[in-house]
Design a protein around this motif. Structure first.
Motif, PDB file in Angstrom:
ATOM      1  N   UNK A 139     -45.762  16.142  42.935  1.00 49.90           N
ATOM      2  CA  UNK A 139     -45.962  17.001  41.771  1.00 49.90           C
ATOM      3  C   UNK A 139     -45.385  16.351  40.523  1.00 49.90           C
ATOM      4  N   UNK A 140     -44.183  15.776  40.687  1.00 48.23           N
ATOM      5  CA  UNK A 140     -43.512  15.215  39.517  1.00 48.23           C
ATOM      6  C   UNK A 140     -44.212  13.933  39.056  1.00 48.23           C
ATOM      7  N   UNK A 151     -59.618  17.899  36.788  1.00 47.29           N
ATOM      8  CA  UNK A 151     -60.228  16.773  37.511  1.00 47.29           C
ATOM      9  C   UNK A 151     -59.379  15.520  37.484  1.00 47.29           C
ATOM     10  N   UNK A 152     -58.690  15.300  36.378  1.00 46.20           N
ATOM     11  CA  UNK A 152     -57.902  14.078  36.260  1.00 46.20           C
ATOM     12  C   UNK A 152     -56.699  14.121  37.192  1.00 46.20           C
ATOM     13  N   UNK A 155     -50.685  23.053  38.338  1.00 46.03           N
ATOM     14  CA  UNK A 155     -49.450  23.225  37.571  1.00 46.03           C
ATOM     15  C   UNK A 155     -48.912  21.927  36.980  1.00 46.03           C
ATOM     16  N   UNK A 156     -49.664  20.825  37.101  1.00 51.39           N
ATOM     17  CA  UNK A 156     -49.075  19.554  36.713  1.00 51.39           C
ATOM     18  C   UNK A 156     -49.512  19.050  35.344  1.00 51.39           C
ATOM     19  N   UNK A 157     -50.115  19.898  34.522  1.00 54.89           N
ATOM     20  CA  UNK A 157     -50.517  19.415  33.202  1.00 54.89           C
ATOM     21  C   UNK A 157     -49.299  19.026  32.372  1.00 54.89           C
ATOM     22  N   UNK A 158     -48.163  19.642  32.652  1.00 54.00           N
ATOM     23  CA  UNK A 158     -46.909  19.292  31.975  1.00 54.00           C
ATOM     24  C   UNK A 158     -45.855  19.019  33.045  1.00 54.00           C
ATOM     25  N   UNK A 159     -44.848  18.239  32.692  1.00 52.73           N
ATOM     26  CA  UNK A 159     -43.839  17.846  33.673  1.00 52.73           C
ATOM     27  C   UNK A 159     -42.914  19.012  34.034  1.00 52.73           C
ATOM     28  N   UNK A 199     -51.172  21.414  43.157  1.00 55.53           N
ATOM     29  CA  UNK A 199     -50.926  20.134  42.490  1.00 55.53           C
ATOM     30  C   UNK A 199     -51.858  19.986  41.289  1.00 55.53           C
ATOM     31  N   UNK A 200     -53.104  20.434  41.457  1.00 53.23           N
ATOM     32  CA  UNK A 200     -54.046  20.337  40.346  1.00 53.23           C
ATOM     33  C   UNK A 200     -53.696  21.319  39.253  1.00 53.23           C
TER      34      UNK A 200
END
Lengths: 208, 387
Positions: free
Chosen positions: A145-146, A185-186, A34-38, A31-32
């Motif tokens: 995730x989304x 971190x975010x 791969x989620x920088x982009x949708x 989750x940390x």
């Protein structure tokens, strides 16, 4: 299973009350990551749904023939085979996204959600409920995730799925994308906020 | 008055009533002994200790502005007025956002308002560059008050220093706006006061100059192009974040804090010694690859936010180590890390902020080890006696 659980609740429980990410706190790592982009978040979510559903079915079919002391190895082989198939499919059809996801598709093998569901559910249930359980948990994972990917891309890059969402007008007046949102971190803090909202809506999940 | 129609606002009322004076009402039964130095007095004293830095920051802001505009005369009062007008919006925004969140949360939780934000609210303007956009300050303040303080249970429960997290949030979220050579000096007129800096003006801080320097001997310049001496860095008339430039004023603040017994001398001394030690080691093996290693150990202490962090950030009693020995370890760790990051990581011109945050994170562990060591020592002594 001691008590009979309806197929519907097998499928729907992991969406909220028994969500693998925000209630069981499994699979946080991806989750940390791969989620920088949708877009990669959605692809990753779909991949996990597919792998989880099919590995659940396969293990459920084999459950009576697997010797107990080597069951983890058998599970790993099944998951690994499916992950390789998914990886090859992504490389063939969505090459750019698979580049972004890089090693994390391969790391689905080590995702705790998979081993957890195989051990806890597929080893003890028939194929059809196992399939539903796999799909349900996969969707529960994909939802989180989304949501995380949505906020991180919106606030971090000002875009959604690559399209500019925040108007140029804002940038002209001094608005700046939040660079911290791109950093892992975010993502953790966004997951924390989701858990916060979720727990305050479901009082029975609150711990003392 | 309990049960009145404004009962729901009790926390706000009590917050104001006890803000500057002691209320008349006392408890009616039992024995209650209370130290007159409660957390409100402590906070006020810290704010007082910060005042030299604050006033010097006002003067320095105006002075740097005139210097950037190419002025040759520096009238004292107009400089002070300029500095005041330049910092006022930041202070107002910080307090409105931070206290607003604290008030709302205290109301929601039916608790008394805690006064922790009093100090944080003045620290945030002091450690931010003067030209930081106000909305960024508001976002960062809201973030750190909610996620660093209130989530953990409010004043006294936070793991990290709230003001420093605000600064770190700004630094990581808006790196282009929070570093480089455009934010540290006010470059425009305010109400006709001050000077307008020419286009293409560059006002990098000394540490910023070091970080962007590619090779060769150190050559630090102020805005007018003259070389900066360590003495100048000690007095503080150099570009930098609003209130941290003057090591002299930080020393005055430290004297106030030590005299009143609020800050712990162990931490201040060990941070300074740690910084000196690391600065000395870095200076011994000075290389052109890391230009900051040319700074002498003493000037390492004078440049950037090192002194400010040592006196006002590392000593925060909530986030520092609590055991006596732990304080030495914690302080030395902060001092060494600050110089280490500053010298050997060219991506971060200033390491004091990150060093204190790291120290905060490790403080409970340090305390745990110190307490355990003590327990083990006493157990051994007991065994020796029994045998």
């Amino acid at each position: 299973m001691a008590e009979k659980i309806s197929n519907k609740s097998v499928m729907l429980n992991p969406f909220s009350k028994n969500n693998p990410v925000i209630v069981q706190i499994l699979g946080i790592c991806s989750v940390l990551a791969v989620t920088a982009k949708l877009e990669p978040a959605i692809v990753m979510g779909i991949s996990v749904i597919a792998v989880l559903a099919f590995s659940n079915v396969i293990i459920s079919l084999l459950r009576n023939t697997i010797p107990t002391n080597i069951r983890i190895i058998v599970q790993l082989v099944v998951v690994a085979g499916l992950v390789v198939i998914v990886d090859q499919l992504l490389k063939a059809y969505t090459y750019d996204v698979s580049k972004q996801l890089s090693v994390f598709i391969g790391l689905i093998i080590t995702n705790c959600i998979l081993m957890g569901r195989l051990e806890a559910f597929a080893m003890a249930n028939k194929p059809w409920p196992s399939f539903l359980d796999g799909v349900g948990n996969g969707i529960g994972y994909a939802i989180i995730l989304i949501i995380v990917g949505f906020f991180r891309e919106l606030l971090g890059s000002g875009t959604l799925l690559g399209y500019q969402v925040i108007p140029q007008w804002c940038y002209d007046h001094g608005y700046v994308n939040n660079g911290l949102m791109i950093l892992p971190p975010m993502a953790l803090i966004v997951v924390g906020c989701i858990i916060w909202v979720h727990r305050s809506r479901n009082k029975d999940l609150q711990e003392n | 008055m309990p049960g009145g129609k404004l009962q729901s606002l009790q926390s706000v009322f009590e917050g104001f009533e006890t803000f500057l004076y002691t209320p008349e009402s006392t408890s009616q039964s039992g024995v209650h002994i209370h130290d007159s130095l409660d957390s409100k007095r402590v906070m006020i004293l810290v704010v007082l200790a910060l005042m030299p830095c604050f006033f010097f920051g006002m003067y320095n802001t105006g002075y740097q502005n005139l210097l950037a505009g190419g002025a040759t005369e520096f009238p004292f009062w107009s400089i002070m007025a300029y500095g005041f007008l330049a910092i006022l919006p930041t202070v107002v925004v910080t307090y409105v956002v931070g206290l607003g969140i604290e008030f709302v949360i205290a109301q929601l939780r039916h608790e008394e308002i805690q006064e922790g934000f009093l100090v944080t609210g003045i620290l945030i303007p002091l450690i931010c560059p003067i030209e930081t956009p106000l909305w960024m300050i508001a976002v960062a303040t809201a973030f750190s008050v909610i996620f660093v303080k209130e989530v953990f249970g409010g004043t006294g429960y936070n793991i990290f220093n709230v003001a420093l997290v605000t600064r770190a949030f700004l630094f990581f979220a808006y790196p282009a706006q929070m570093s480089g050579d455009h934010v540290f000096v006010a470059t425009s007129k305010i109400f006709g006061l001050g000077a307008q800096a020419p286009d293409g003006f560059s006002g990098a801080t000394p540490l910023g100059q070091i970080a962007t320097q590619t090779a060769g001997e150190l050559h630090l310049t102020d805005l007018a192009g003259n070389a900066i001496s360590t003495w100048q860095a000690f007095v503080g008339l150099i570009p930098g974040s609003f209130g941290e430039t003057s090591t002299l004023c930080v020393c005055i603040g430290a004297a106030i804090l030590l005299f009143t017994g609020i800050a712990n001398w162990r931490i201040i001394v060990s941070v300074a010694l740690g910084g000196l030690l690391m600065g000395w080691i870095a200076n011994l093996c000075a290389t052109p690859t890391y230009p900051a290693s040319y700074l002498s150990p003493v000037s390492q202490l004078c440049y950037g936010g090192f002194a400010f962090a040592a006196v006002f950030m590392a000593t925060d009693p909530v986030t520092a180590a609590r055991t006596g020995t732990g304080k030495y370890i914690y302080g030395a760790l902060v001092g060494i890390m600050a110089v280490l990051i500053r010298v050997y990581n060219n991506g971060y011109p200033e390491g004091a902020m990150l060093a204190v945050l790291l120290g905060n994170a490790l403080a409970p562990l340090i305390d745990y080890c110190v307490v355990q060591a003590n327990v083990n020592r006493r157990m051994r002594r007991l065994k020796a006696k029994v045998e």
